[in-house]
Scaffold this motif. Structure first.
Motif: not given
Lengths: 511, 359
Positions: A38-45, A209-215, A234-238
């Motif tokens: 699970l990828l995301g910035e702080n506070g992404a949930g 990981s095998d899968w990534v989900r970006v929030l 991924l960086a851009r999506l994050m």
């Protein structure tokens, strides 16, 4: 790809807090023997979603399925019975008890006098099988952080967890320990267990990981197979935006050097390196933003600058004078103000009045005090002036500060620090947790200060804030400055990559 | 219907005043039940206690005699408590102050002018008290040693040291075996102002005012308040925590030490068994009931002393145990601690809603 039944499925999870939607219609699927990042910035949930899964929060909407069956998870105990276990960022271990005791702690079917011999034997078996070397007889306080983490994982396996949630597991680990953790996770997936892990570090996503989900901001942005994506994407999506709103700022003539750091080094509370040679310069009238995921040395950077932590190397110059390892008072006396990251713990004295909290920086000198005697009338005058100027909502100046809302507590701190500031302001997460109005107020105040010639070091986890408020942005990762950009030339993708430790394409800016 | 505690928006000023008052009445009520179990009429008992403590001028001065050490030690305790430094060592600081004053009074007249002996005894006694509080303070700020243990244990050291002195080397050879030192020379007596009530009363009142001023109107007091409230905020604002704790505790110890000086020079005029009847511990109750306010401590000390004296009276007159006064003290503290909740919370009744389905 063959269609397997997911071991875990979350559908349309929504979780609201007062004023904030932490998760909105988030879906998640996890297959046996796989690792999901699970990828995301702080506070992404991310943490919120996992807390729902672990039974710590209840979702307002949405359904959870385990092996195709719909389940209700109302407590951590429910989660445990369903085979879901979570390793929190802060370990939940009792220091003075042994590994074995910690592992069986809280088990419901425990006899009155547990047979510790059998327990230890079972723990040894499990630790051998999963490569989790720990001695069941040793006490928690004797163990390193990495070993304690292994105990947490063992605890879950011992309880029969099939799905492991790891909340930023490598944040506290050394690189060697991280590699070891990677091996452990792979061993577990070979045994058919699954794992979800929360992270900010791109290379770990790729390696683990095998899968990534970006929030992003509580919503699921994308689902990718790790092998079919790349860090740049991924960086851009994050970071989640290409177009940015920019606040108009007046052109300023920058003054002399207000703050200069040369190869500054420091260690954290555990004695591990936290700052590994930081060099930067801030001129009067300039706002330098520090971007980066929390825990990459921001705390230690603020502390060495305000005299709360000793450096282990390098030089700090404030207005041209050497100020490394001076006391907080000496640094305050040179005109440095500090908006601390933890405003309740460090910023205010909750059981003192708002007026006294406002006076807390300049009570030493006239006009508030003369020869050690305070002048209550003048303290009150100052408080009333600041309450008006900074729109602090308080019943009276005599109200205890702890009765104020978070935003008003922050305004109180801001008022005090800005009023006392004589040239350099260190602001750590000044708008964190504030509503839109208060956030804008805080940002405008900082811009106004810089226009009147104050140098500001702004630490924030909000890229939008940095891009709108700061003149330059330095990216901090694992105690290094990865690069410094002018904020109007900054490229969010590159910033995102640097924040997650990818080094390629560094466009450094030399002043 | 559900009863919930709701956090108040501001501190209730009314509650700050009313809670101790109500606590007092609740304690009267609770003790009345106890008295009824003893088959004693509570009203007659209370009347006798009041009579014993305030009924006549000599009785009132005896109440003051007991109030003085409670005032001084109470001030010492409350200064430390404001810093959240749990000094329960007032008893030992008091004893050590008494020992030091005795030393001066008995042995320094050989080289001091006689008019200088009493002031010197006061000063040395206060320094001794300060030393006795300074040891745990230093251990706390340097090595983070828990002050509850050190202050408590130093009590026994000081008390047993005093015992050693008046049973051993300092024992009065003409004392017919009575455990005590020889009486002090007359110039080392603390002047009495009414009955046995001595100049210590003036010291206590003046010091209470001075301490109120320091705590509320000076830089030092401000810094102490911030440290007591939030040490991390204090550190961030450049306040020197260790130095301030040392200053406060040296002052606290000196005050308890002064209580001991007054006891030996004003009351017993020698060091003897029963130097303190637990004044140092009772001072903790005084400090709490006064809500750590130095002015209030003066009045609370008189009230608590009245309970002690009144308790002695009912023992003599009605054959009840003198401990009745102590029981009341305890009964006073319980509702007080519970009542502190009301300064920050208020009670609200919530009626259940009939509609709405909570899953």
């Amino acid at each position: 790809m063959e269609k397997k039944t997911p071991i875990l499925e979350m559908k349309g999870i929504t979780k609201r807090f007062p004023n904030v939607v932490a998760n909105e219609q988030v879906d998640l699927e996890l297959y046996p023997g796989e690792v999901l990042a699970l990828l995301g910035e702080n506070g992404a949930g991310k943490s919120c979603l996992m807390n729902v899964l672990a039974g710590l929060y209840r979702a307002d909407e949405g359904e959870i399925f385990i092996q195709g069956k719909r389940v209700e998870i109302n407590s951590p105990r429910d989660a445990m019975l369903l085979g879901i276990g979570m390793v929190h960022q802060n370990f939940m271990l009792v220091d003075t008890m042994t590994v074995a005791e910690n592992i069986i702690l809280g088990l419901s079917d425990l006899p009155f006098v547990p047979d510790m011999g059998t327990v230890s034997k079972r723990i040894r078996e499990l630790s051998e099988r999963y490569n989790l070397q720990v001695d069941p007889e040793s006490h928690i306080w004797q163990l390193s952080v990495g070993e304690q983490q292994r105990v947490e994982i063992l605890k879950l396996i011992y309880r029969g967890a099939e799905i492991l949630i790891l909340d930023e597991p490598t944040a506290v680990l050394t690189p060697q320990e991280s590699k070891q953790l990677n091996r452990i996770i792979h061993q577990m997936t070979r045994e058919g267990k699954s794992a979800i892990f929360i992270t900010h570090k791109m290379e770990e996503v790729i390696a683990f990981s095998d899968w990534v989900r970006v929030l992003h901001k509580g919503r699921l942005v994308t689902v990718k197979k790790t092998s079919q994506t790349n860090p740049q994407e991924l960086a851009r999506l994050m970071v989640g935006r290409d177009v940015l709103f920019r606040l108009e700022k007046k052109d300023r003539n920058l003054g002399g050097v207000a703050l200069e750091l040369k190869d500054v080094q420091a260690v954290d509370d555990k004695g591990l390196p936290a700052l590994n040679g930081i060099s930067l310069i801030i001129r009067s009238g300039e706002i330098l933003g520090i971007a980066g995921v929390a825990g990459n040395g921001q705390k230690q950077l603020v502390e060495v600058l305000t005299g709360l932590r000793k450096t282990t190397g390098g030089k700090i110059r404030i207005f041209g004078e050497e100020k490394s390892n001076k006391s907080p008072l000496e640094i305050i006396n040179t005109g440095v103000s500090h908006i601390p990251a933890d405003r309740i713990a460090r910023g205010i004295a909750g059981d003192m009045s708002v007026a006294n909290n406002l006076a807390m920086k300049c009570y030493r000198k006239p006009p508030l005090a003369k020869k050690g005697i305070l002048h209550p009338k003048r303290i009150l005058d100052l408080a009333n002036r600041m309450i008006e100027l900074f729109h602090i909502h308080t019943p009276t100046p005599h109200t205890h500060a702890k009765f104020l809302s978070g935003g008003n507590i922050q305004k109180t701190i801001l008022a005090r620090e800005i009023d006392a500031c004589r040239g350099l302001l260190i602001a750590a997460y000044p708008s964190r947790g504030l509503d839109v109005g208060a956030t804008e107020f805080v940002r405008n105040q900082m811009i106004a200060q810089s226009e009147s010639g104050t140098a500001i070091l702004l630490i924030s986890e909000d890229l939008e804030e940095l891009l709108t408020v700061a003149d330059k942005i330095a990216v901090l990762f694992e105690g290094h400055i990865m690069g410094i950009f002018r904020s109007n030339e900054a490229d969010t993708e590159r910033l995102g990559m640097m924040m997650t430790g990818m080094k390629e394409g560094i466009g450094e800016l030399r002043d | 219907m559900r009863i919930v505690f709701e956090k108040r928006k501001t501190l209730s000023r009314k509650a700050i005043f009313l809670v101790p008052l109500f606590s007092f009445f609740i304690s009267l009520l609770l003790t009345a039940i106890l008295l009824a179990i003893f088959k004693t009429n509570p009203f007659i008992t209370y009347a006798a206690m009041f009579q014993g403590a305030f009924g006549s001028w000599p009785n009132f001065t005896e109440t003051l005699v007991k109030a003085i050490p409670l005032m001084l030690a109470g001030l010492g305790v409350l200064i430390a408590f404001r810093l959240k430094f749990w000094n329960i060592g007032a008893e030992g600081q008091l004893a050590f102050g008494g020992i030091a004053a005795t030393w001066v009074a008995l042995f320094w007249s050989s080289f001091l002018a006689s008019w200088m002996v009493l002031p010197t005894a006061i000063l040395v006694g206060m320094l001794a008290g300060a030393l006795w509080a300074g040891i745990p303070a230093l251990l706390k700020v340097r090595l983070k040693v828990d002050e509850v243990l050190t202050t408590l244990m130093l009590n026994y050291v000081a008390i047993l040291f005093a015992e050693h002195l008046y049973y051993g080397p300092w024992r009065d050879p003409k004392g017919f075996g009575f455990p005590g030192t020889p009486p002090f020379p007359e110039f080392a007596w603390l002047p009495r102002i009414a009955g046995r009530a001595h100049l210590g009363l003036v010291f206590a009142i003046v010091l209470a005012l001075v301490i109120w001023f320091i705590l509320n109107r000076t830089r030092l007091g401000f810094e102490l308040e911030v440290i007591g409230n939030n040490p991390s905020a204090a550190q961030t604002q450049g306040i020197k925590i260790a130095k301030n704790i040392m200053i406060a505790l040296l002052v606290a110890g000196a005050l308890s030490g002064l209580a001991g000086v007054c006891e030996v020079t004003g009351i017993s005029r020698r060091l003897q068994q029963g130097l303190s009847i637990g004044y140092g511990y009772t001072a903790i109750i005084v400090a709490w009931l006064a809500q750590l306010n130095p002015i209030a401590a003066i009045f609370v000390a008189v009230l608590i002393a009245a309970l002690l004296v009144g308790g002695d009276q009912v023992q003599m007159m009605m054959g009840l145990p003198a401990a009745m006064g102590l029981v009341m003290q305890g009964m006073l503290l319980f509702p007080m601690l519970a009542g502190a909740l009301f300064t920050e919370y208020k009670i609200r009744l919530i009626r259940p809603r009939t509609s709405g389905s909570l899953v």
